[in-house]
Design a protein around this motif. Structure first.
Motif, PDB file in Angstrom:
ATOM      1  N   TYR A  44      36.398  99.838 -20.499  1.00 44.91           N
ATOM      2  CA  TYR A  44      36.637 101.242 -20.850  1.00 44.91           C
ATOM      3  C   TYR A  44      37.482 101.209 -22.123  1.00 44.91           C
ATOM      4  N   SER A  80      41.949  90.424 -16.636  1.00 42.55           N
ATOM      5  CA  SER A  80      42.108  90.352 -18.088  1.00 42.55           C
ATOM      6  C   SER A  80      42.760  89.053 -18.567  1.00 42.55           C
ATOM      7  N   MET A 121      36.299  97.359 -11.010  1.00 42.39           N
ATOM      8  CA  MET A 121      37.431  97.084 -11.886  1.00 42.39           C
ATOM      9  C   MET A 121      36.948  96.437 -13.186  1.00 42.39           C
ATOM     10  N   LEU A 122      37.466  96.918 -14.305  1.00 41.04           N
ATOM     11  CA  LEU A 122      37.197  96.332 -15.607  1.00 41.04           C
ATOM     12  C   LEU A 122      38.541  95.863 -16.179  1.00 41.04           C
TER      13      LEU A 122
END
Ligand SMILES: N[C@@H](CCC(=O)N[C@@H](CS)C(=O)NCC(=O)O)C(=O)O
Length: 214
Positions: free
Chosen positions: A7, A62, A48-49
């Protein structure tokens, strides 16, 4: 080529973008709509990103992605030492940061994750449940910005160089720049000189643009 699912607003998603930028390593960005639960669940079993795709393989988290990409060519660049004061500074502003930036992201229908009304409504519903109603948070802007401006004066003393907060690239840069980039969506924030040079330089080095306030 690696594909990064993100995103645009998400500070965690800025972290892998930064390492690709530092290393001048080409990659493909794919933006998902914020209400697309199916795609990330199919890839990593949860919504989840960021997610990194290499062929048939998907990687979440991440910082795992950052470390992995940094080591791909055997020449890691995040070799500088951390300053033990940087993460505590981020922790000290994090709650105020979220309450300032999240309502503003939700208002920004030019972000690729929010181009449909359903995607924005999904985000708003989830985040208001967590942080309180956005209209009230907007009313608190003046006090919240004043508090942030005070904290930025503390950060000014921690910045050693415009191209690396501790003088050499370290994980602290990967944690700090996404916060400053998110803050660029908030009107009235005053950036002391070193903080301002740092956020502009990091944006140029990583290819992650700051937000423009319209
Ligand atoms: N620990 C994770 C946190 C990632 C994270 O919280 N991502 C948020 C976007 S900022 C997310 O995907 N939340 C689920 C949602 O938006 O519904 C990481 O560092 O990658």
């Amino acid at each position: 080529m690696e594909v990064l699912y993100i995103y645009d607003h998400c500070p965690f998603c800025v972290k892998p973008r930064m390492i690709f930028g530092f290393k001048n390593r080409p990659y493909t960005i794919t933006y998902l709509l914020n209400d697309d639960e199916e795609t990330p669940i199919k890839m990593i079993g949860q919504k989840m990103l960021p997610i990194l795709q290499e062929g048939e393989h998907y990687m979440a988290e991440s910082m795992d992605i950052v470390t992995h990409v940094d080591q791909l060519d055997g020449k890691p660049v995040l070799t500088g030492a951390s300053n033990p004061a940087v993460i505590p500074w981020i922790d000290s502003i994090y709650d105020n940061f979220n309450r300032l930036v999240i309502p503003r992201y939700a208002n920004n229908s030019t972000l690729p994750e929010f181009v449909t009304p359903e995607a924005r409504a999904y985000f708003t519903r989830k985040k208001e449940a967590l942080l309180g109603d956005f209209a009230t948070l907007f009313e608190q802007t003046e006090v919240r910005v004043a508090e942030m401006n005070k904290k930025l004066l503390e950060l000014e003393r921690l910045i050693k160089s415009a191209s690396a907060c501790n003088g050499e690239w370290s994980e602290d840069d990967i944690h700090l720049f996404p916060i400053l980039r998110g803050l660029s969506t908030v009107e009235g924030v005053v950036y002391p000189e070193k903080v301002n040079n740092y956020r502009q330089t990091m944006s140029a080095l990583t290819g992650v643009p700051l937000f423009t306030i319209s």
